[in-house]
Enzyme design. Sequence first.
Site, short mmCIF file in Angstrom:
data_model
loop_
_atom_site.label_atom_id
_atom_site.label_comp_id
_atom_site.label_asym_id
_atom_site.label_seq_id
_atom_site.Cartn_x
_atom_site.Cartn_y
_atom_site.Cartn_z
N ARG A 27 0.83 -1.21 0.00
CA ARG A 27 0.00 0.00 0.00
C ARG A 27 0.87 1.26 0.00
O ARG A 27 0.52 2.27 -0.64
CB ARG A 27 -0.91 -0.04 1.23
N HIS A 52 0.35 4.24 -2.65
CA HIS A 52 0.03 5.61 -2.24
C HIS A 52 1.14 6.58 -2.59
O HIS A 52 0.88 7.78 -2.79
CB HIS A 52 -0.25 5.65 -0.74
N ASP A 53 2.36 6.10 -2.70
CA ASP A 53 3.46 6.96 -3.14
C ASP A 53 3.32 7.28 -4.63
O ASP A 53 3.36 8.44 -5.03
CB ASP A 53 4.80 6.28 -2.87
N VAL A 96 0.79 9.90 -6.07
CA VAL A 96 0.96 11.31 -5.71
C VAL A 96 2.31 11.79 -6.23
O VAL A 96 3.35 11.37 -5.75
CB VAL A 96 0.87 11.51 -4.18
N GLY A 116 4.05 10.86 -8.60
CA GLY A 116 4.91 9.81 -9.12
C GLY A 116 5.61 9.01 -8.04
O GLY A 116 5.52 9.30 -6.85
N ASP A 155 8.26 8.54 -6.10
CA ASP A 155 9.42 9.35 -5.72
C ASP A 155 9.69 9.39 -4.23
O ASP A 155 10.48 10.21 -3.74
CB ASP A 155 9.24 10.79 -6.23
N SER A 183 7.91 10.50 -1.94
CA SER A 183 7.41 11.70 -1.26
C SER A 183 6.57 11.34 -0.04
O SER A 183 6.49 12.10 0.92
CB SER A 183 6.59 12.57 -2.24
N ASN A 215 -4.14 8.64 4.32
CA ASN A 215 -2.94 8.11 4.97
C ASN A 215 -2.94 8.23 6.49
O ASN A 215 -2.36 7.38 7.18
CB ASN A 215 -1.70 8.83 4.43
N HIS A 218 -5.70 -6.23 -2.77
CA HIS A 218 -6.51 -6.35 -1.56
C HIS A 218 -6.73 -7.81 -1.17
O HIS A 218 -7.49 -8.08 -0.24
CB HIS A 218 -7.86 -5.65 -1.75
N ASP A 251 -9.78 -9.73 2.47
CA ASP A 251 -10.06 -11.05 1.91
C ASP A 251 -10.29 -11.96 3.11
O ASP A 251 -9.34 -12.41 3.74
CB ASP A 251 -8.87 -11.50 1.06
N SER A 291 -8.55 -15.79 2.97
CA SER A 291 -7.09 -16.02 3.06
C SER A 291 -6.39 -14.67 3.19
O SER A 291 -5.70 -14.23 2.27
CB SER A 291 -6.59 -16.78 1.84
N ASP A 350 -3.41 -14.48 -3.32
CA ASP A 350 -4.03 -15.42 -4.25
C ASP A 350 -5.17 -14.72 -4.98
O ASP A 350 -5.30 -13.49 -4.91
CB ASP A 350 -4.52 -16.67 -3.51
#
Length: 347
Positions: A82, A86-87, A90, A92, A94, A96, A114, A213, A265, A268, A273
């Site tokens: 994640r 999330h990087d 925003v 690209g 990088d 940030s 976040n 997910h 999920d 599992s 999977d």
Amino acid sequence: MAVFKLIPCLVLFALFSFDAGVAHPGFGFGWGRNGPSIGRTFSSGLFPQFYQFSCPQADEIVMAVLEKAIARNPRTAASLLRLHFHDCFVQGCDASILLDDSATIRSEKNAGPNKNSIKGFEVIDEIKAKLEQVCPQIVSCADILALAARGSTILSGGPSWELPLGRRDSTTASLNGANTNIPAPNSTIQNLLTMFQRKGLNQEDLVSLSGGHTIGVARCTTFKQRLYNQNGNNQPDETLERSYYYGLRSICPPTGGDNNISPLDLASPARFDNTYFKLILWGKGLLTSDQVLLTGNVGNIVELVKDYAEDESLFFQQFAKSMVNMGNIQPLTGINGEIRKNCHVIN
């Protein structure tokens, strides 16, 4: 000249079925526990052998830290996947997202998507510290995020891929960008399509990356609306399977409990999977943004959900390609950006 002759041979060899147990080569070719890497579209300036001579142990160091961290807490794998997502969404890929508040930085960590939910920073810090001991100021924090995302996928039972490297770190962050560019858990299918298209990602990328997910958990606050007031009429989301709905109500009461968690999920939650897609077909997607892949009734997307539910290898192959595509979003290369000594602050 010998090196240039060797590389095509190695790439050709990687096309064949291969199982080396635990293989994390420092050259970054990307072989993992599930055989050879897949996905081969590279952005200009990025290539898998970027650290071949400057820090050949890079991937080996990353994997050693990840193995211990994920053994201690399996949820770490989803957190690191994640973080990379999330990087990249925003400004690209990088790093940030790793920058703390300062006189010149308004940290993305405080953005709505976040705040109090993004995790894994201590693992990135440990990786960075070990790399700095061996290869000072060589491996960027942005590449560490990409390597950690791949490694976490592998260690959770998912695919490996040939990972383009050479990203540099930003000297800026965008709190506003983090608030507006990261898809919300209550997104409609059109919201999702628009946000992915803005990043140069297509419908296959949307569906396969949503499949991330298959591991991890979500806080009650991200799905409570579905249980009690989905459409502003104080009624639950009618697309929720009944028994699943009642189970979620027991975890997430109408008031309070916002930080209670449920697996994304339920079948599992720690294994990478294709069960995520099967659950969506059964009305057991946790977030609105999960279930709308089916109920949004966009023909090609519905078919992709069905295809991935039917064929795990197809999902793995596309997930690998889409992770490369996502990792190619606006990387800083060459003389742009910097290689941070500490991932939390600019040099």
